[in-house]
Design a protein around this motif. Sequence first.
Motif, PDB file in Angstrom:
ATOM      1  N   UNK A 279       0.833  -1.207   0.000  1.00 45.42           N
ATOM      2  CA  UNK A 279       0.000   0.000   0.000  1.00 45.42           C
ATOM      3  C   UNK A 279       0.867   1.255   0.000  1.00 45.42           C
ATOM      4  N   UNK A 280       1.899   1.268   0.837  1.00 47.08           N
ATOM      5  CA  UNK A 280       2.786   2.430   0.900  1.00 47.08           C
ATOM      6  C   UNK A 280       3.509   2.646  -0.426  1.00 47.08           C
ATOM      7  N   UNK A 281       3.917   1.570  -1.082  1.00 45.95           N
ATOM      8  CA  UNK A 281       4.581   1.689  -2.376  1.00 45.95           C
ATOM      9  C   UNK A 281       3.616   2.240  -3.419  1.00 45.95           C
ATOM     10  N   UNK A 282       2.369   1.777  -3.388  1.00 45.00           N
ATOM     11  CA  UNK A 282       1.352   2.271  -4.316  1.00 45.00           C
ATOM     12  C   UNK A 282       1.128   3.766  -4.107  1.00 45.00           C
ATOM     13  N   UNK A 283       1.007   4.187  -2.856  1.00 51.70           N
ATOM     14  CA  UNK A 283       0.821   5.610  -2.542  1.00 51.70           C
ATOM     15  C   UNK A 283       2.019   6.432  -3.014  1.00 51.70           C
ATOM     16  N   UNK A 284       3.231   5.919  -2.779  1.00 52.76           N
ATOM     17  CA  UNK A 284       4.436   6.639  -3.193  1.00 52.76           C
ATOM     18  C   UNK A 284       4.449   6.785  -4.712  1.00 52.76           C
ATOM     19  N   UNK A 285       4.127   5.717  -5.425  1.00 57.57           N
ATOM     20  CA  UNK A 285       4.106   5.751  -6.890  1.00 57.57           C
ATOM     21  C   UNK A 285       3.081   6.753  -7.417  1.00 57.57           C
ATOM     22  N   UNK A 286       1.932   6.821  -6.779  1.00 57.11           N
ATOM     23  CA  UNK A 286       0.902   7.774  -7.203  1.00 57.11           C
ATOM     24  C   UNK A 286       1.398   9.207  -7.057  1.00 57.11           C
ATOM     25  N   UNK A 287       2.031   9.494  -5.943  1.00 53.01           N
ATOM     26  CA  UNK A 287       2.536  10.854  -5.729  1.00 53.01           C
ATOM     27  C   UNK A 287       3.722  11.149  -6.646  1.00 53.01           C
ATOM     28  N   UNK A 288       4.545  10.166  -6.880  1.00 53.03           N
ATOM     29  CA  UNK A 288       5.651  10.336  -7.821  1.00 53.03           C
ATOM     30  C   UNK A 288       5.102  10.677  -9.208  1.00 53.03           C
ATOM     31  N   UNK A 289       4.087   9.957  -9.651  1.00 52.68           N
ATOM     32  CA  UNK A 289       3.480  10.232 -10.956  1.00 52.68           C
ATOM     33  C   UNK A 289       2.906  11.648 -11.011  1.00 52.68           C
ATOM     34  N   UNK A 290       2.290  12.089  -9.918  1.00 54.23           N
ATOM     35  CA  UNK A 290       1.789  13.466  -9.861  1.00 54.23           C
ATOM     36  C   UNK A 290       2.933  14.470  -9.964  1.00 54.23           C
ATOM     37  N   UNK A 291       4.056  14.153  -9.314  1.00 57.33           N
ATOM     38  CA  UNK A 291       5.220  15.035  -9.379  1.00 57.33           C
ATOM     39  C   UNK A 291       5.771  15.099 -10.797  1.00 57.33           C
ATOM     40  N   UNK A 292       5.799  13.984 -11.497  1.00 55.91           N
ATOM     41  CA  UNK A 292       6.259  13.970 -12.888  1.00 55.91           C
ATOM     42  C   UNK A 292       5.369  14.881 -13.729  1.00 55.91           C
ATOM     43  N   UNK A 293       4.063  14.791 -13.547  1.00 55.20           N
ATOM     44  CA  UNK A 293       3.122  15.651 -14.278  1.00 55.20           C
ATOM     45  C   UNK A 293       3.321  17.115 -13.893  1.00 55.20           C
ATOM     46  N   UNK A 294       3.534  17.364 -12.604  1.00 50.10           N
ATOM     47  CA  UNK A 294       3.777  18.727 -12.127  1.00 50.10           C
ATOM     48  C   UNK A 294       5.004  19.308 -12.822  1.00 50.10           C
ATOM     49  N   UNK A 295       6.058  18.507 -12.912  1.00 53.26           N
ATOM     50  CA  UNK A 295       7.283  18.980 -13.546  1.00 53.26           C
ATOM     51  C   UNK A 295       7.055  19.271 -15.030  1.00 53.26           C
ATOM     52  N   UNK A 296       6.290  18.428 -15.707  1.00 45.85           N
ATOM     53  CA  UNK A 296       5.988  18.677 -17.120  1.00 45.85           C
ATOM     54  C   UNK A 296       5.284  20.014 -17.292  1.00 45.85           C
ATOM     55  N   UNK A 297       4.385  20.313 -16.371  1.00 45.24           N
ATOM     56  CA  UNK A 297       3.598  21.544 -16.464  1.00 45.24           C
ATOM     57  C   UNK A 297       4.376  22.788 -16.033  1.00 45.24           C
ATOM     58  N   UNK A 298       5.198  22.651 -14.979  1.00 48.61           N
ATOM     59  CA  UNK A 298       5.862  23.815 -14.387  1.00 48.61           C
ATOM     60  C   UNK A 298       7.352  23.907 -14.691  1.00 48.61           C
ATOM     61  N   UNK A 299       7.947  22.817 -15.178  1.00 49.80           N
ATOM     62  CA  UNK A 299       9.363  22.830 -15.519  1.00 49.80           C
ATOM     63  C   UNK A 299      10.304  22.603 -14.351  1.00 49.80           C
ATOM     64  N   UNK A 300       9.765  22.282 -13.192  1.00 47.05           N
ATOM     65  CA  UNK A 300      10.581  22.030 -11.996  1.00 47.05           C
ATOM     66  C   UNK A 300       9.800  21.174 -11.010  1.00 47.05           C
ATOM     67  N   UNK A 301      10.490  20.736  -9.961  1.00 49.83           N
ATOM     68  CA  UNK A 301       9.872  19.893  -8.927  1.00 49.83           C
ATOM     69  C   UNK A 301       9.697  20.643  -7.608  1.00 49.83           C
ATOM     70  N   UNK A 302       9.731  21.953  -7.648  1.00 45.27           N
ATOM     71  CA  UNK A 302       9.641  22.761  -6.437  1.00 45.27           C
ATOM     72  C   UNK A 302       8.180  23.042  -6.106  1.00 45.27           C
ATOM     73  N   UNK A 303       7.492  22.033  -5.633  1.00 50.24           N
ATOM     74  CA  UNK A 303       6.073  22.145  -5.313  1.00 50.24           C
ATOM     75  C   UNK A 303       5.924  22.887  -3.988  1.00 50.24           C
ATOM     76  N   UNK A 304       5.159  23.969  -3.960  1.00 50.54           N
ATOM     77  CA  UNK A 304       4.924  24.658  -2.682  1.00 50.54           C
ATOM     78  C   UNK A 304       4.312  23.709  -1.657  1.00 50.54           C
ATOM     79  N   UNK A 305       4.740  23.836  -0.425  1.00 48.17           N
ATOM     80  CA  UNK A 305       4.324  22.926   0.642  1.00 48.17           C
ATOM     81  C   UNK A 305       2.818  22.774   0.740  1.00 48.17           C
ATOM     82  N   UNK A 306       2.083  23.822   0.534  1.00 48.34           N
ATOM     83  CA  UNK A 306       0.628  23.775   0.724  1.00 48.34           C
ATOM     84  C   UNK A 306      -0.133  23.289  -0.503  1.00 48.34           C
ATOM     85  N   UNK A 307       0.553  23.001  -1.617  1.00 53.32           N
ATOM     86  CA  UNK A 307      -0.141  22.583  -2.840  1.00 53.32           C
ATOM     87  C   UNK A 307      -0.777  21.206  -2.688  1.00 53.32           C
ATOM     88  N   UNK A 308      -2.045  21.143  -3.100  1.00 50.55           N
ATOM     89  CA  UNK A 308      -2.793  19.890  -3.131  1.00 50.55           C
ATOM     90  C   UNK A 308      -3.167  19.643  -4.587  1.00 50.55           C
TER      91      UNK A 308
END
Length: 100
Positions: free
Chosen positions: A22-51
């Motif tokens: 379960x923890x690995x699945x959750x980590x993978x989901x968030x990693x995939x979101x981070x990959x998408x975030x980087x595609x959109x924003x050009x970096x991985x510096x997600x503000x702490x409060x971003x949902x």
Amino acid sequence: LNEIGFNWAQSTILNAQQKEAYQQKEWNEKYDLLVEYKKEHGHCLVPTKDIINGHKLGRWVDNQRRLYNKGTLLHDRLHRLNEIGFNWGKVHGSWEEQFK
């Protein structure tokens, strides 16, 4: 359960395996979101409060940095984050940018 010969040790192992999966699945989901975030924003510096899509991605990113700094981030996760150009030192912008 003792009377019918329930194997307590086996139950604990299965629960630990299920928790790890379960923890690995959750980590993978968030990693995939981070990959998408980087595609959109050009970096991985997600503000702490971003949902993102109901996930507290900013907190997850901060937690990866904490685990890295403690030396407890799993090697495969470290490798995957490095592959996408993860920034291990938090970059602070202006005061206004931090509170958008």
